[in-house]
Scaffold this motif. Structure first.
Motif, PDB file in Angstrom:
ATOM      1  N   SER A   1       0.757  -1.102  -0.064  1.00  0.00           N
ATOM      2  CA  SER A   1       0.082   0.077   0.060  1.00  0.00           C
ATOM      3  C   SER A   1       0.758   1.508  -0.140  1.00  0.00           C
ATOM      4  O   SER A   1       0.533   2.387   0.313  1.00  0.00           O
ATOM      5  CB  SER A   1      -1.012   0.014   0.913  1.00  0.00           C
ATOM      6  N   VAL A   2       2.024   1.137  -0.447  1.00  0.00           N
ATOM      7  CA  VAL A   2       3.166   2.249  -0.824  1.00  0.00           C
ATOM      8  C   VAL A   2       2.502   3.195  -1.843  1.00  0.00           C
ATOM      9  O   VAL A   2       2.060   2.670  -2.875  1.00  0.00           O
ATOM     10  CB  VAL A   2       4.485   2.037  -0.943  1.00  0.00           C
ATOM     11  N   LEU A   3       2.301   4.760  -1.688  1.00  0.00           N
ATOM     12  CA  LEU A   3       2.052   5.419  -2.817  1.00  0.00           C
ATOM     13  C   LEU A   3       3.267   6.132  -3.317  1.00  0.00           C
ATOM     14  O   LEU A   3       3.969   6.725  -2.255  1.00  0.00           O
ATOM     15  CB  LEU A   3       0.930   6.435  -2.307  1.00  0.00           C
ATOM     16  N   ASN A   4       3.725   5.834  -4.395  1.00  0.00           N
ATOM     17  CA  ASN A   4       5.061   6.627  -4.929  1.00  0.00           C
ATOM     18  C   ASN A   4       4.775   7.897  -5.553  1.00  0.00           C
ATOM     19  O   ASN A   4       3.593   8.062  -6.114  1.00  0.00           O
ATOM     20  CB  ASN A   4       5.512   5.386  -5.933  1.00  0.00           C
ATOM     21  N   ASP A   5       5.616   8.680  -5.289  1.00  0.00           N
ATOM     22  CA  ASP A   5       5.511  10.121  -5.990  1.00  0.00           C
ATOM     23  C   ASP A   5       5.956  10.167  -7.407  1.00  0.00           C
ATOM     24  O   ASP A   5       6.984  10.383  -7.617  1.00  0.00           O
ATOM     25  CB  ASP A   5       6.284  11.084  -5.023  1.00  0.00           C
ATOM     26  N   ILE A   6       5.083   9.889  -8.321  1.00  0.00           N
ATOM     27  CA  ILE A   6       5.407  10.040  -9.772  1.00  0.00           C
ATOM     28  C   ILE A   6       5.914  11.376 -10.267  1.00  0.00           C
ATOM     29  O   ILE A   6       7.107  11.411 -10.862  1.00  0.00           O
ATOM     30  CB  ILE A   6       4.095   9.598 -10.541  1.00  0.00           C
ATOM     31  N   PRO A   7       5.560  12.572  -9.955  1.00  0.00           N
ATOM     32  CA  PRO A   7       6.080  13.604 -10.168  1.00  0.00           C
ATOM     33  C   PRO A   7       7.562  13.795  -9.918  1.00  0.00           C
ATOM     34  O   PRO A   7       8.597  14.230 -10.642  1.00  0.00           O
ATOM     35  CB  PRO A   7       5.135  14.870  -9.842  1.00  0.00           C
ATOM     36  N   ALA A   8       7.931  13.351  -8.776  1.00  0.00           N
ATOM     37  CA  ALA A   8       9.033  13.337  -8.141  1.00  0.00           C
ATOM     38  C   ALA A   8      10.050  12.422  -8.777  1.00  0.00           C
ATOM     39  O   ALA A   8      11.351  12.648  -9.064  1.00  0.00           O
ATOM     40  CB  ALA A   8       9.242  13.007  -6.506  1.00  0.00           C
ATOM     41  N   ILE A   9       9.507  11.284  -9.297  1.00  0.00           N
ATOM     42  CA  ILE A   9      10.392  10.380 -10.179  1.00  0.00           C
ATOM     43  C   ILE A   9      10.660  10.990 -11.750  1.00  0.00           C
ATOM     44  O   ILE A   9      11.715  10.789 -12.065  1.00  0.00           O
ATOM     45  CB  ILE A   9       9.521   9.056 -10.477  1.00  0.00           C
ATOM     46  N   ARG A  10       9.469  11.567 -12.130  1.00  0.00           N
ATOM     47  CA  ARG A  10       9.596  12.357 -13.305  1.00  0.00           C
ATOM     48  C   ARG A  10      10.872  13.320 -13.111  1.00  0.00           C
ATOM     49  O   ARG A  10      11.860  13.611 -13.984  1.00  0.00           O
ATOM     50  CB  ARG A  10       8.554  12.930 -13.698  1.00  0.00           C
ATOM     51  N   ALA A  11      10.790  14.159 -11.996  1.00  0.00           N
ATOM     52  CA  ALA A  11      11.719  15.041 -11.880  1.00  0.00           C
ATOM     53  C   ALA A  11      13.146  14.589 -11.671  1.00  0.00           C
ATOM     54  O   ALA A  11      14.287  15.174 -12.126  1.00  0.00           O
ATOM     55  CB  ALA A  11      11.370  15.907 -10.399  1.00  0.00           C
ATOM     56  N   ALA A  12      13.258  13.291 -11.081  1.00  0.00           N
ATOM     57  CA  ALA A  12      14.589  12.723 -10.986  1.00  0.00           C
ATOM     58  C   ALA A  12      15.258  12.379 -12.232  1.00  0.00           C
ATOM     59  O   ALA A  12      16.445  12.395 -12.785  1.00  0.00           O
ATOM     60  CB  ALA A  12      14.548  11.522 -10.127  1.00  0.00           C
ATOM     61  N   MET A  13      14.179  12.070 -13.172  1.00  0.00           N
ATOM     62  CA  MET A  13      14.721  11.381 -14.755  1.00  0.00           C
ATOM     63  C   MET A  13      15.365  12.710 -15.360  1.00  0.00           C
ATOM     64  O   MET A  13      16.079  12.577 -15.976  1.00  0.00           O
ATOM     65  CB  MET A  13      13.789  10.497 -15.265  1.00  0.00           C
ATOM     66  N   ASP A  14      14.408  13.717 -15.086  1.00  0.00           N
ATOM     67  CA  ASP A  14      14.921  15.002 -15.804  1.00  0.00           C
ATOM     68  C   ASP A  14      16.147  15.478 -15.201  1.00  0.00           C
ATOM     69  O   ASP A  14      17.108  16.257 -16.050  1.00  0.00           O
ATOM     70  CB  ASP A  14      13.597  16.234 -15.747  1.00  0.00           C
ATOM     71  N   ALA A  15      16.376  15.541 -13.958  1.00  0.00           N
ATOM     72  CA  ALA A  15      17.590  16.229 -13.501  1.00  0.00           C
ATOM     73  C   ALA A  15      18.791  15.290 -14.098  1.00  0.00           C
ATOM     74  O   ALA A  15      19.805  15.856 -14.038  1.00  0.00           O
ATOM     75  CB  ALA A  15      17.197  15.966 -11.796  1.00  0.00           C
ATOM     76  N   ALA A  16      18.494  13.889 -13.900  1.00  0.00           N
ATOM     77  CA  ALA A  16      19.673  13.186 -14.667  1.00  0.00           C
ATOM     78  C   ALA A  16      19.686  13.419 -16.166  1.00  0.00           C
ATOM     79  O   ALA A  16      20.678  12.663 -16.502  1.00  0.00           O
ATOM     80  CB  ALA A  16      19.405  11.799 -14.141  1.00  0.00           C
ATOM     81  N   GLY A  17      18.996  14.000 -16.830  1.00  0.00           N
ATOM     82  CA  GLY A  17      19.137  14.019 -18.122  1.00  0.00           C
ATOM     83  C   GLY A  17      18.815  12.782 -18.895  1.00  0.00           C
ATOM     84  O   GLY A  17      19.544  12.616 -20.048  1.00  0.00           O
ATOM     85  N   HIS A  18      18.222  11.910 -18.279  1.00  0.00           N
ATOM     86  CA  HIS A  18      17.872  10.705 -19.004  1.00  0.00           C
ATOM     87  C   HIS A  18      16.761  10.553 -19.831  1.00  0.00           C
ATOM     88  O   HIS A  18      15.668  11.098 -19.533  1.00  0.00           O
ATOM     89  CB  HIS A  18      17.792   9.823 -17.969  1.00  0.00           C
ATOM     90  N   PRO A  19      16.999  10.032 -21.229  1.00  0.00           N
ATOM     91  CA  PRO A  19      15.852   9.932 -22.202  1.00  0.00           C
ATOM     92  C   PRO A  19      14.853   8.696 -21.987  1.00  0.00           C
ATOM     93  O   PRO A  19      14.059   8.600 -22.547  1.00  0.00           O
ATOM     94  CB  PRO A  19      16.719   9.909 -23.288  1.00  0.00           C
ATOM     95  N   ALA A  20      15.116   7.791 -21.041  1.00  0.00           N
ATOM     96  CA  ALA A  20      14.372   6.666 -20.637  1.00  0.00           C
ATOM     97  C   ALA A  20      12.525   7.046 -20.836  1.00  0.00           C
ATOM     98  O   ALA A  20      12.307   7.925 -20.356  1.00  0.00           O
ATOM     99  CB  ALA A  20      14.820   5.871 -19.497  1.00  0.00           C
TER     100      ALA A  20
END
Ligand SMILES: *Cc1c(COP(=O)(O)O)cnc(C)c1O
Length: 398
Positions: free
Chosen positions: A148-167
């Motif tokens: 029942s863990v809720l993950n922070d999808i916008p924070a995951i998006r932000a981490a991908m953007d911060a890493a400049g990763h195109p996945a």
């Protein structure tokens, strides 16, 4: 004597309670699949489905459960030998990873255990370390139904953007869609998977995959996708059967039409608010019970808790005893603990879950909580007093 006769309540995290309107819509003879109502209703149905996902991009329907939607998402975007990154926060993250492995995909797993959300700093580090961009997708679970863990999808998006990763960012919203707030386009999600039998209130049997143009480009770059899983014609069919790669799931479509009418009649923000309030009532009761006994919410921080399902720990054998009692004596079926201990291990009996997704209102949740209260008392499981007052106070403030 039993007190369970009357309307049973399946308070498990899917399949969820089916509304009468959905059942009535499905109760009919075989419809014409060549012309008429069923064919004509498809464009609006697909549009209304996208409004639930909060996307203006593409939507597809598979005759499958959630596992099929998992496979469809991967089959259209990832080639054998490619790598995906899976940040797992419970059994379902591992489940999606297993599907990827069986498709010949290399899985880099970040395991955050059974009680914690994705640590986005660790995710960002893993993406930064992938300088050659071998990782083609991040498979995130919005709500992991086992923990029942809720993950922070916008924070995951932000981490991908911060890493400049195109996945590609893929989200499993099978448990959360139409329960916890989710915004596919606004949150930068490229692929989202869902299924009919949870927040969407329809029997199991429909898998949904939503995707944007970036994901469509990934599909175009693949050498081969099996005809059945290929989303291209399904998302943009010339003929009715192409929506489904064969015969339509006729009755499920009528059920889904009725469910979408209910969802948009209530409105997405109102649905999220209802699930939020009902979840807070459940958490309030559980916290009070826990003050005087072994019951404990699996996820300590409310910010990281799902509003569709609540995983609980109570110690063996209390979990199984309580489930048995409330089902036999009170007509409420609670969810088993999933992925917390191996079946066969005595510890397995120390967990259970409450499902509160979809067609659920205040009296159902309060009734379920009161049945649990009675069970704790009847079974002499120590617990704090005042749980029902705490839950009703949350409802009264709404
Ligand atoms: C239920 C669920 C699944 C699996 O769906 P099935 O229909 O059982 O195949 C996958 N992911 C999550 C988050 C779920 O809640």
């Amino acid at each position: 004597m039993t007190l369970s006769n009357g309307r049973p309540y399946l308070a498990i995290p899917g399949p969820s309670v089916m509304p009468e309107a959905v059942l009535r819509a499905m109760h009919r003879g075989a419809p014409n699949i060549y012309e008429g109502e069923l064919i004509d209703m498809m464009p609006a149905l697909m549009g209304d489905l996208k409004r639930v996902a909060r996307t203006e991009h593409h939507a597809t329907i598979y005759i499958s459960n959630g596992h099929g939607a998992w496979e469809a998402a991967l089959a259209n975007t990832i080639a054998p030998g490619d790598t995906v990154l899976v940040p797992a926060t419970g059994r379902f993250g591992h489940g999606w990873a297993e599907i990827a492995r069986t498709l010949g995909v290399q899985v880099d797993l970040l395991d955050f255990g059974k009680r914690a959300p994705v640590d986005v700093d660790r995710l960002e580090q893993a993406l930064r370390a992938d300088t050659g961009h071998k990782i083609k997708a991040v498979l995130a679970t919005h709500v992991d139904t086992s923990s029942s863990v809720l993950n922070d999808i916008p924070a995951i998006r932000a981490a991908m953007d911060a890493a400049g990763h195109p996945a590609l960012l893929m989200a499993d919203c099978i448990a959360s869609l139409a329960c916890d707030r989710f915004e596919m386009d606004a949150w930068g999600v490229d692929v989202m998977v869902a299924a009919s039998q949870k927040g969407l209130m329809v029997p199991p049997g429909l898998g949904f995959v939503f995707f944007n143009d970036k994901a469509a480009q990934a599909r175009a770059g693949l050498a081969r996708v099996s005809h059945y899983w290929d989303w291209t014609a399904r998302a943009n069919p010339d003929l009715f059967y192409q929506y489904f790669g064969g015969t339509a799931p006729t009755h499920h479509l009528y059920g889904l039409r009725a469910a979408l009418d209910m969802i948009h009649g209530e409105g997405m923000p109102a649905i999220w608010a209802r699930h939020d309030c009902l979840a807070r009532a459940i958490w309030a009761a559980c916290e009070v019970w826990g003050q005087g006994g072994p019951l404990e919410l699996n996820v300590a921080d409310p910010v990281h808790r799902s509003r569709a399902v609540t995983a609980l720990r109570i110690g063996a054998p209390h979990g199984s005893d309580l489930r048995r009692w409330v089902q036999d004596k009170a007509g409420v079926t609670l969810g088993i603990g999933l992925g917390m201990a191996e079946p066969g291990d005595p510890a397995w009996h120390g967990f259970f879950r409450m499902g509160h997704m979809g067609h659920v209102n205040a009296h159902m949740v309060l009734g379920m909580l009161a049945a649990v209260q009675a069970g704790l008392t009847a079974l002499d499981i120590p617990h704090g007093t005042g749980a029902l007052q705490a839950a009703t106070a949350v409802i009264a403030e709404a």
